[in-house]
Scaffold this motif. Structure first.
Motif, PDB file in Angstrom:
ATOM      1  N   LEU B 239      42.828  49.311  43.491  1.00 16.41           N
ATOM      2  CA  LEU B 239      41.961  48.212  43.077  1.00 16.41           C
ATOM      3  C   LEU B 239      40.527  48.695  43.036  1.00 16.41           C
ATOM      4  O   LEU B 239      40.105  49.461  43.910  1.00 16.41           O
ATOM      5  N   THR B 267      37.200  53.087  44.370  1.00 16.47           N
ATOM      6  CA  THR B 267      38.462  52.335  44.405  1.00 16.47           C
ATOM      7  C   THR B 267      39.047  52.343  45.812  1.00 16.47           C
ATOM      8  O   THR B 267      38.743  53.210  46.629  1.00 16.47           O
ATOM      9  N   HIS B 318      44.694  41.726  38.260  1.00 15.61           N
ATOM     10  CA  HIS B 318      45.100  43.084  38.627  1.00 15.61           C
ATOM     11  C   HIS B 318      46.500  43.096  39.205  1.00 15.61           C
ATOM     12  O   HIS B 318      46.836  42.270  40.051  1.00 15.61           O
TER      13      HIS B 318
END
Lengths: 564, 353
Positions: B239, B267, B318
């Motif tokens: 993510l 990330t 996501h």
């Protein structure tokens, strides 16, 4: 990722092909040099005049056009006759299928002089076919009168070459998987539609490749044109070079025409190579055959299969059987009826005094056997060492492959001419002449042997060699312990091929030595020329026997290879 | 300096990629090289075997630099992907081949072949031809033949890739057993991470011609030092940092800011088995350690895997994969991941706090 054997071995693998390459270079280039120097050198010294004259004359163009025309026509007929047979062989199982398939490989090993003889004996005015037809339909005149004409050339070429097309195309077809056809059917295509839109295009590369090969054979055809053409109006490039050199004694003209012919053949060979590459690229080829041949379902199918097999049998075996049968026949008096006799064999083996050309038959036989053995023994190692380098990928190896195939660009007549010119300038005895014949045969045989060994070599996974090296064997030991044993079949086949090629070679031998050197085919040619057909048949039968042995051994060697 | 084992540093460049590796395998250890296809793992093996030569580098095997030695002098055996059993020789002849090259007497050879066949559980196979064997049997014969050359190093190039899944599992256990019995330093190339985890003492992850990370299986899996190693060795969720929920759920009294924003592609990464699903939005998360909370995640798919469910979720657009023991009972769920189970990467490299 580059996958190649390590740098420290490059020396070894570079050295391997060197002796073979040098031998080939010398054997090939020296006679070519002699030929070319005759083309350029006139009494006044170096000049282009002869070349210019030959290349631009209407006569050359006429010969070229005729050569191409007869080759194209012969190829067309060969393909047309062969395709139904290829279809039958690839798709159906019927009695005698394997036999027919084996028969189709016969033209690969049969010498052209045998084709000529078989043709005369079988299709001639007094031949077996005419006699048979006359008996069946009680005619008093032979219905087929084609000997010594344009038709005879085309027919002989077709008879000689259609089995080659049949063999190559059917083998390819057999190995083509049926998944695409099945997919087409499930997508709703009808049988004929599937054949037209799927099968035929997939098959095309093999047809083109086979046709190109046949075209090349017909272009370079010599004995068939020389004997069956029966006159100067049907002369091809090859025959014309021979006539100029040996009949008209116009060496310069022959050399100039040779140069022209080399250029044309090169173009043809480039095309052939292209078709071969296309064939290799086509993904259709599947090494494990997935096609299950089925039995012909309908009566028409059965009849067609039977009829076609019969015709194939008749065309391939008929002339050969006729030769053997005829060799055991002799007429007691000049006009008397023919009966069974060993007369010709008795003359051949000098048990009885031979008349005319039969007097030197035994000498010719021993000469031929000796020459062929020498050629086979020397050619195989040369081709093998060349193959070690050619099998690799890369620029150098493809250059070497092209070089190995180079003698193919030069026809047997031109090689013969080159060696004839050498023998002229050396002026050695008969033994020199025989040596030159062996060398000329080697040049002709090397590309063929190379073609036999190379595919087998390329099939061998590199990991065999690599694992042998990692297990502690030096490159040389790997070569002897792994590579040579694995290539055994191909080496035997190649050697046999070289032997058969030399045994039946007439073109170069005749051009090289018109009268001084006699081999089996040369004597056969003279016997045919003097209309002693039975004598020629006796020699022909011996040649058939030798070729059959060669054929059997190479088939057995092939079977051995399939075992792995 | 550890003299025993394999220490190599090699550079080689090719038309489409360059190789620059350096690693060590301890004596008696089984190391796996793993990486996606085209990363240079097979090339590395061929360089060590001497089948191809590097532009520069050194290969120390048990204290001796063998970089200039020929393939057949290196005492390195290799099992090839296609096994490369010589088709014109029987099983016994294949195995005896390296002994014959060393001029071992025949009686000794026969005994040795018998011993090696017993080692690979193929007693009585001497007379068979390679083409009569099944894939698994060929693989064992190839292994026996490699061992017969008494190598100081054994190389295995994806030895199980041509076999079916069940046989693979069985044979990798066998290879491990044979490795323990012989104690030969072994380098094993594979592209299957499960195989590497189960068999290797050390795993060398390769990426585009370079060594990405070296370590034990647990280290590689739980402490990957790059995003590439993290996502190549097993499944994971990535993510972007910008999406990290502002409301970090913690026990009372703990800091709210855990991650400091950094310049670059920042990330976070976590494994599916570390995601906890709370499918009743009314209930609190069963979590007492510092953790991140993802509210209102949407369940888009659920695959039954036998011992768990593989749940595909969508959170703020996501995708997140979670492994759960039970099938989620509602379409909108709440997720949590412990801070300690997360790895933070900047431009693909681990951010060390």
């Amino acid at each position: 990722m580059t996958k190649q054997v390590g740098g420290e071995y490059k020396g070894f693998y570079k050295a391997m092909p060197a002796p073979g390459a040098i031998v080939l270079l010398v054997l090939f280039l020296v006679p070519l040099f002699f030929t070319l120097s005759s083309a350029f050198l006139t009494e006044e010294g170096f000049s282009f005049s002869r070349i210019r004259q030959t290349f631009t004359s209407a006569y050359t163009v006429r010969i070229l056009l005729f050569t191409l025309y007869q080759a194209a026509l012969s190829t067309l007929f060969s393909v047309l006759v062969a395709l139904p047979g290829a279809y039958l062989l690839a798709n159906y199982s019927f009695r005698g299928r394997r036999f027919i398939k084996a028969l189709t490989t016969v033209p690969f090993v049969i010498p052209s002089i045998l084709v000529v003889l078989g043709f005369v004996i079988f299709f001639g005015n007094n031949g077996f076919l005419n006699r048979l037809l006359m008996k069946i339909f009680s005619l008093d005149k032979p219905p087929i009168q084609i000997l010594y004409s344009f038709k005879a050339i085309i027919l002989a070429h077709t008879f000689f070459n259609f089995p080659i097309v049949m063999n190559l195309v059917s083998t390819y077809w057999e190995h083509m998987d049926t998944h695409c056809e099945m997919a087409a059917w499930t997508l709703g295509a009808k049988k004929w539609e599937t054949f037209r839109s799927i099968t035929l295009p997939r098959l095309l590369p093999s047809v083109i490749s086979a046709a190109t090969l046949v075209f090349l054979f017909c272009y370079n055809s010599f004995a068939i044109i020389l004997v069956l053409g029966g006159g100067p109006q049907y002369t091809t490039m090859e025959v014309e070079i021979y006539r100029l050199a040996r009949t008209s004694m116009d060496i310069g003209g022959a050399a100039a025409l040779s140069l022209f012919s080399i250029l044309v053949t090169s173009v043809l060979l480039v095309w052939y190579n292209k078709s071969q590459k296309m064939l290799a690229r086509s993904e259709a080829y599947n090494t494990s055959s997935t096609r299950l041949p089925k039995k012909p379902a309908t009566l028409t199918g059965k009849l067609l299969a039977f009829f076609y097999s019969l015709v194939t049998l008749l065309f391939i075996l008929g002339p050969l059987v006729s030769i053997v049968v005829r060799s055991f026949m002799a007429s007691s008096t000049r006009s008397g009826t023919e009966s069974f006799s060993f007369k010709w064999y008795a003359q051949l083996f000098a048990l009885e005094r031979g008349t005319g050309h039969m007097g030197s038959a035994l000498e010719a036989l021993t000469n031929s056997l000796l020459i062929a053995s020498l050629v086979a023994i020397v050619t195989v190692p040369i081709a093998l060492t060349l193959a070690t380098a050619i099998r690799k990928k890369g620029f150098a190896s493809s250059a070497l492959e092209l070089f190995g195939m180079l003698p193919m660009t030069v026809s047997s007549v031109i090689i013969g001419l080159g060696y004839f010119l050498i023998s002229n300038s050396i002026r050695g005895g008969v033994s020199v002449g025989y040596t030159l014949v062996v060398l000329a045969h080697m040049v002709i045989a090397i590309p063929f042997v190379l073609r036999t060994i190379l595919p087998e070599y390329r099939k061998m996974p590199l990991s065999y060699i690599q694992s042998s090296l990692t297990l502690g064997a030096s490159p040389l030991r790997t070569f002897f312990l792994i590579e040579i044993p694995l290539l055994k079949g191909a080496l035997i086949t190649g050697g046999m091929f070289a032997f058969a090629l030399s045994m039946g070679e007439i073109t170069a031998t005749l051009t090289l030595a018109n009268s001084a050197i006699i081999t089996l085919p040369v004597i056969m040619y003279r016997l045919i020329g003097s209309y002693n057909f039975q004598g020629a048949c006796a020699l022909g039968s011996i040649l058939i026997l030798v070729c059959s042995i060669v054929f059997l051994v190479s088939e057995l060697a092939k079977g051995e290879n399939n075992g792995r | 300096m550890a003299d025993k084992g394999l220490i190599c540093t090699m550079k080689a460049s090719y038309a489409d990629f360059a190789l620059d590796t350096s690693f060590t395998v301890k004596e008696g250890e089984l190391a796996c090289i793993i990486g996606p296809s085209g990363c240079g793992k097979s090339t590395t093996l061929q360089l060590i075997a001497g089948l191809i030569t590097p532009e520069e580098g050194s290969i120390f095997l048990n204290g001796k630099d063998i970089i200039n030695e020929s393939v057949h002098e290196r005492h390195i055996a290799m099992v090839f992907q296609d096994y490369a059993l010589f088709p014109h020789m029987s099983v016994a002849q294949n195995i005896a081949y390296p002994m014959k090259l060393r001029h071992m007497p025949k009686i000794q050879r026969t005994a040795e072949v018998k011993r090696l066949l017993a080692l690979v559980s193929l007693d009585g196979y001497q007379k068979r031809k390679p083409q009569e064997l099944s894939g698994g049997e060929r693989q064992r014969v190839a292994l026996a033949r490699a061992l017969a050359s008494q190598p100081q190093l054994l190389l295995l190039d994806e030895p199980l890739s041509a076999l079916d899944a069940k046989l693979r599992k069985h044979l990798r256990t066998e290879i491990r057993r044979i490795h323990e019995e012989t104690g030969i330093t072994t380098l094993y190339v594979t592209h299957d991470q499960e195989e590497a985890f189960s068999i290797a003492d050390t795993i060398i992850v390769m990426q585009e011609g370079r060594v990405g990370q070296i370590g034990s299986g647990e280290e590689i899996y739980h402490k990957p030092n790059s995003l590439f190693v993290a996502s190549f060795m097993g499944e994971g969720n990535t993510l972007p940092y910008s999406l990290i929920p502002r409301n970090l759920a913690t026990q009372p009294g703990m800091t709210k800011e855990v991650f400091k924003p950094l310049e670059g592609e920042h990330t976070i990464f976590f494994r599916p088995e570390h995601v906890t699903i709370q499918d009743d939005v009314q209930l609190p998360l069963p979590e007492f350690f510092p953790h991140l909370e993802f509210k209102n995640a949407q369940v888009v798919g659920c695959e039954f895997q036998g011992d768990h469910f593989r749940v595909s979720l969508l959170w703020e657009g996501h995708p997140i994969i979670a492994h759960a023991l039970d099938r989620p009972r509602s379409a909108i769920v709440r997720l949590s991941v412990r801070i300690g189970k997360m790895r933070e990467f900047l431009d693909g490299q681990l951010v060390r706090n």
